[in-house]
Design an enzyme around this catalytic site. Structure first.
Site, PDB file in Angstrom:
ATOM      1  N   GLN A  31      72.843 -12.685  12.927  1.00 21.80           N
ATOM      2  CA  GLN A  31      73.006 -14.063  13.614  1.00 21.80           C
ATOM      3  C   GLN A  31      71.957 -15.116  13.699  1.00 21.80           C
ATOM      4  OE1 GLN A  31      75.648 -13.036  17.254  1.00 21.80           O
ATOM      5  NE2 GLN A  31      74.988 -11.048  16.773  1.00 21.80           N
ATOM      6  N   SER A  33      70.873  -6.739  11.231  1.00 26.06           N
ATOM      7  CA  SER A  33      71.877  -6.563  12.216  1.00 26.06           C
ATOM      8  C   SER A  33      73.438  -6.399  11.763  1.00 26.06           C
ATOM      9  CB  SER A  33      71.616  -7.676  13.408  1.00 26.06           C
ATOM     10  OG  SER A  33      72.367  -7.484  14.458  1.00 26.06           O
ATOM     11  N   LEU A  34      74.275  -7.493  12.155  1.00 21.40           N
ATOM     12  CA  LEU A  34      75.316  -7.472  11.702  1.00 21.40           C
ATOM     13  C   LEU A  34      75.529  -7.604  10.129  1.00 21.40           C
ATOM     14  CD1 LEU A  34      77.076 -10.355  10.746  1.00 21.40           C
ATOM     15  CD2 LEU A  34      76.315 -11.174  12.854  1.00 21.40           C
ATOM     16  N   ARG A  51      82.900  -5.400  17.393  1.00 19.90           N
ATOM     17  CA  ARG A  51      81.587  -5.005  17.951  1.00 19.90           C
ATOM     18  C   ARG A  51      81.004  -6.162  18.642  1.00 19.90           C
ATOM     19  NH1 ARG A  51      76.581  -6.756  15.069  1.00 19.90           N
ATOM     20  NH2 ARG A  51      74.777  -5.113  15.507  1.00 19.90           N
ATOM     21  N   HIS A  85      69.967  -5.540  20.272  1.00 21.82           N
ATOM     22  CA  HIS A  85      69.205  -4.219  19.654  1.00 21.82           C
ATOM     23  C   HIS A  85      68.171  -4.122  20.920  1.00 21.82           C
ATOM     24  CE1 HIS A  85      71.120  -4.690  15.908  1.00 21.82           C
ATOM     25  NE2 HIS A  85      70.928  -5.941  15.662  1.00 21.82           N
ATOM     26  N   GLN A 135      72.259   1.715  15.960  1.00 24.30           N
ATOM     27  CA  GLN A 135      71.710   0.397  15.676  1.00 24.30           C
ATOM     28  C   GLN A 135      72.006  -0.716  16.524  1.00 24.30           C
ATOM     29  OE1 GLN A 135      73.736  -2.635  14.337  1.00 24.30           O
ATOM     30  NE2 GLN A 135      73.068  -3.169  12.325  1.00 24.30           N
TER      31      GLN A 135
END
Length: 310
Positions: A10, A88-89, A113, A197, A246
Site C-alpha cells: 500500500q 505487506s499485502l 483483510r 503492522h 504478519q
C-alpha cells in the site's frame, strides 16, 4: 541470473493503474472483470477517486488484482522466478505466484483483510510515517518516549535509512518530532489509512485466523519469504499462522532482501504499481539488477531484458 519477484504494498497505488494492461491483454482483463469484490474495481483503479483508492478496504483488492494480472503475463512470457516476496499485502500476491491459492482467492482474502484492518481501528485517529536516516535504536527510543500519547511502534524495516512508524495519530506525531530531534533527516506521513503492522491490528489478526479456516492453502512451488521473519518458513510455521502474525507485526523487508541475496538472487522484478521496492533493493544490495513493472511499456522492456539475459 537468479530471479525474484517482489510485490508492492500500500502507498504505491495511483489512479489509472492497470488501464493500459486492461486494454491490451485479455488475461489481465479477465482478472479485473472477475474480481470477487462488492465495488467496481475497474472503475476505481482507472478513474478514482484517489481518496477511495487509498482506503485500505479498496486498496488491497485493487493492488492484488493488478499484481495477479501482471504475474499471469510474465508467466505467459516464460518469465518464472526462483523465489518471491511482497511488502505487506504484496505477500498475498507472492503466495499466489507460488501457487498457494489462485488469483480470485487472493483478491477475496485481501478484500476481507482490508475490511478487518479498517474495522480494527474504526473511529480511532491513526497514522503512519516514514523516518529517513535514523537508526533502529534511536527510533525505538523515540517511540518509547512518545508512548504516553498512545501506541506507536516501528512497523517497517524497509531498507538502510528508511524505517516506518505507525500507531495512534498523536503518538505518531510526537514520535516523529522526537525522531527529527534525534537526527532523522526527514519524516514523511504516508498515504495509507491505518496503523498497519502494529499491535493495534490484533483484532484483524483474530478475524483472519477464523477466515483462514475456510481456505485451502496449497504447497508453495517456489520459496516465499515472509514479512514477519525476513526469511522462509521454519519448522513449525504454517502459512495461515504467518499471515495472521504478519498483519500485527513488523515487516522485515530489508532482512528479506538480504536473505534473497544470500540465496543467490541477483535480479529483482518489482510488480507494482510503483517503483518503491526497487529503491529499497538498490539501497540494501549493491550491484543487484532491478526492474519495475507499472505499465505495458515496462512489461515489454522487462521481458525483453530478461530473455536477453537468459
Amino acid at each position: 541470473m537468479k530471479l525474484a519477484f517482489l510485490y508492492a504494498g500500500q502507498g504505491s497505488q495511483h489512479v489509472g493503474m492497470g488501464r493500459d494492461f486492461y486494454e491490451a491483454y485479455p488475461v489481465f482483463r479477465e482478472i479485473f472483470d472477475s474480481a470477487p469484490v462488492d465495488f467496481d474495481l475497474k472503475k476505481l483503479c482507472f478513474e478514482g477517486p484517489e481518496e477511495q483508492l487509498s482506503d485500505t478496504r479498496y486498496t488491497q483488492p485493487c493492488m492484488v488484482a493488478f499484481a495477479a494480472g501482471v504475474t499471469a503475463l510474465l508467466l505467459q512470457a516464460g518469465i518464472r522466478p526462483s523465489m518471491a516476496a511482497g511488502l505487506s499485502l504484496g505477500e498475498y500476491s507472492a503466495l499466489q505466484a507460488a501457487g498457494v491459492f489462485d488469483a480470485m482467492t487472493a483478491i477475496s482474502l485481501v478484500a476481507f483483510r482490508g475490511k478487518a484492518m479498517a474495522e480494527a481501528v474504526s473511529g480511532r485517529p491513526c497514522g503512519m510515517a516514514a523516518v529517513l536516516n535514523l537508526d533502529r535504536e534511536k527510533l525505538q527510543a523515540a517511540c518509547t518516549a512518545a508512548s504516553d500519547a498512545g501506541v506507536v511502534e516501528i512497523a517497517n524495516y524497509n531498507c538502510p535509512g528508511q524505517l516506518v512508524i505507525a500507531g495512534d495519530a498523536a503518538a505518531v506525531e510526537k514520535a516523529s518530532e522526537l525522531a527529527k530531534e534525534a537526527g532523522a533527516r526527514r519524516v514523511v506521513p504516508l498515504k495509507v489509512s491505518g496503523p498497519f503492522h502494529t499491535s493495534l491490528m490484533a483484532p484483524a489478526g483474530d478475524a483472519l485466523r477464523e477466515k483462514f479456516k475456510t481456505i485451502n492453502f496449497r504447497a508453495m512451488n517456489i520459496p516465499v519469504l515472509f514479512n514477519c521473519k525476513g526469511d522462509v518458513m521454519g519448522d513449525g510455521d504454517t502459512i495461515p499462522g504467518l499471515l495472521e502474525r504478519q498483519v500485527q507485526s513488523s515487516v522485515y523487508l530489508e532482512d528479506t532482501i538480504h536473505t534473497m541475496a544470500d540465496q543467490g538472487v541477483d535480479t529483482f522484478v518489482e510488480i507494482g504499481p510503483g517503483k518503491t521496492l526497487c529503491g529499497f533493493v538498490r539501497k540494501t544490495v549493491k550491484g543487484a539488477k532491478t526492474y519495475a513493472i507499472d505499465t505495458v511499456e515496462d512489461l515489454n522492456a522487462v521481458i525483453a531484458a530478461l530473455k536477453g539475459e537468459a
